[in-house]
Scaffold this active site. Sequence first.
Site, short mmCIF file in Angstrom:
data_model
loop_
_atom_site.label_atom_id
_atom_site.label_comp_id
_atom_site.label_asym_id
_atom_site.label_seq_id
_atom_site.Cartn_x
_atom_site.Cartn_y
_atom_site.Cartn_z
N ALA A 1 0.80 -1.17 0.68
CA ALA A 1 -0.40 0.54 -0.20
C ALA A 1 0.96 1.10 0.00
O ALA A 1 0.56 2.45 -0.73
CB ALA A 1 -1.07 -0.25 1.01
N ASP B 1 -3.81 -1.99 4.08
CA ASP B 1 -4.68 -1.36 2.58
C ASP B 1 -5.67 -0.60 3.27
O ASP B 1 -5.62 0.77 1.92
CB ASP B 1 -5.06 -2.12 1.24
CG ASP B 1 -3.65 -3.37 1.16
OD1 ASP B 1 -3.27 -4.08 2.19
OD2 ASP B 1 -2.49 -2.95 0.43
#
Lengths: 341, 341
Positions: free
Chosen positions: B58, B233
């Site tokens: 991420a 994420d």
Amino acid sequence: MTSQTVARAQSAVQPIVWTGEVLRLLDQRVLPAQERYLDCKSAAEVADAIHGMAVRGAPAIGIAAAYGLVLAVRADSRSFDRADAVLAASRPTAINLRWALARMRGIWSRSHDVAVLEKEARRIHQEDLSQNLRMAELGAALLPQGARVLTHCNTGALATGGHGTALGVIRTAHAQGKLAAVYAGETRPWLQGARLTAWELQREGIEAKLIVDSAAAYLMSREKIDWVIVGADRIAANGDTANKIGTYMLAVAAQRHGTRFMVVAPTGTFDPNCASGELIPIEQRGAEELTRFRGEAIAPPGFDAFNPVFDVTPAELIDAIVCERGVIEEPTAAKIRALLN
Amino acid sequence: MTSQTVARAQSAVQPIVWTGEVLRLLDQRVLPAQERYLDCKSAAEVADAIHGMAVRGAPAIGIAAAYGLVLAVRADSRSFDRADAVLAASRPTAINLRWALARMRGIWSRSHDVAVLEKEARRIHQEDLSQNLRMAELGAALLPQGARVLTHCNTGALATGGHGTALGVIRTAHAQGKLAAVYAGETRPWLQGARLTAWELQREGIEAKLIVDSAAAYLMSREKIDWVIVGADRIAANGDTANKIGTYMLAVAAQRHGTRFMVVAPTGTFDPNCASGELIPIEQRGAEELTRFRGEAIAPPGFDAFNPVFDVTPAELIDAIVCERGVIEEPTAAKIRALLN
């Protein structure tokens, strides 16, 4: 069982073929890419095939080992004990292997006749198929109409004398039009789900989806899964069940999501001498099963791994054990003893 | 942070290198076998690298996307919006990507100056490293002496601007001599744990063991694991956390075994506009990720799969969220709001 079910079972794949001379094993290491048979001519070759996982699945390795003893005594009638020891050592967790060897020893000690021993091996093989057909009916009866199910590893015709245990329930429930969705965990590290279960399901025309093993809990959180259905390698006296690594994780996730949990295994899978799950020997295999795939590195060379290939699901997480003698709901030592005696 | 920690972080692998002319990305698809860099010269090439997972993680995809915008406006100053849309569409789940793009848009709308935009991208990159070093200290402080930990996916230098989030905590705890055992889930289907985390751990000289993802619950039942440590994420306003598929299953298993559960992520991972986990878009990828491996069939051709590559762990299963501004124990919407404002 209906004649249709028998026909279905008989038309299925034959992973273990006794020719009367050799034991032909469908080599499960190369499926689904190739359908190749190995001819085993001695107990040592059978033991190698079991250890190397050319044949796998608790009932199937019991059947193969029984034929292995026939090959041994046919070559040398004094070799029973040696062959028995080699076969028993080939894999540690599944009790069916020991159960089949013990049954063959009982026959051999009474008769010392190869023909009688061969007949017993054939009987073990045939009984396994009929037990599976019976368990499949019993297990399918537990499923609601429109059931959504998840299975793990391979417990089909490839793992047994035919039809399968957990996958046998799915086969029969499918034939009865009861299933709305079938999911199969790919079953790392050996990918029995992706390679073998998917192959059997496709051949049977049963629509299903693979998942990575770690997606099971998320799947249950997104849609109602009615039952997890698995096989067993050994069931302790109290109902604790050893099965393919990942089974325990499925049971833990099932409990959280109100998914029921079914173990399907013939009575030869019970080990009354094993009081509870901690006493079941759990096979550990090499790190290479995680660090290499078909000869290619998928992790840095030499990286270590913890690779238990079975785990233990405590009885408290199991809703039903289905065996050919009946269904044990919420298993306890007393209920299991009552069914076995 | 100590100067030793900074030196350690700086000596680590550089997955994202901005040359001033091109964005060089360490191609994570071919690790650990090869260390190959891709040179991206346009936003479209960066978007392809993100979508194709040459760069992943991420924070790392947020950084890469920021540089992608610099490449776009340098080629054509009117292309910001188009590049922004292409980059935003490259992967759906990680909010850091959107967060970095929004931050770059804020700068661009005020300055319309490529040099200023480039400086902002470099700042996002540099800030991520310093945030990671801070989170690593905070997270390591939560671990007991002799801690036994399990991580999932790759959250190290490869997934971030350097040092890592969850793996950054493990790096720092290792440097402090606090760790007794480190386990890493291999992380199917993409094997980020086996290919990337194991590679980083080996380069750092941190002893660890891989497990198949489904073995986590069994591992916890056999030995005390103190903490599961993962990245994120996207973190919803109430603390529900989207992370790599399998994370939720780890949290469910951790709860059963008294193992604590830590999420390590910079504030750019929080999505205050997303009230709870059900609203986080979960990326679904193709069935081929399960049915093929490096071009070879590992399931029958055409077999279907359910392949969500993230899942959602509810806040109630999370003991601590560690971000660079502090630690949120037993996260709630109110605690998260207080820390972010």
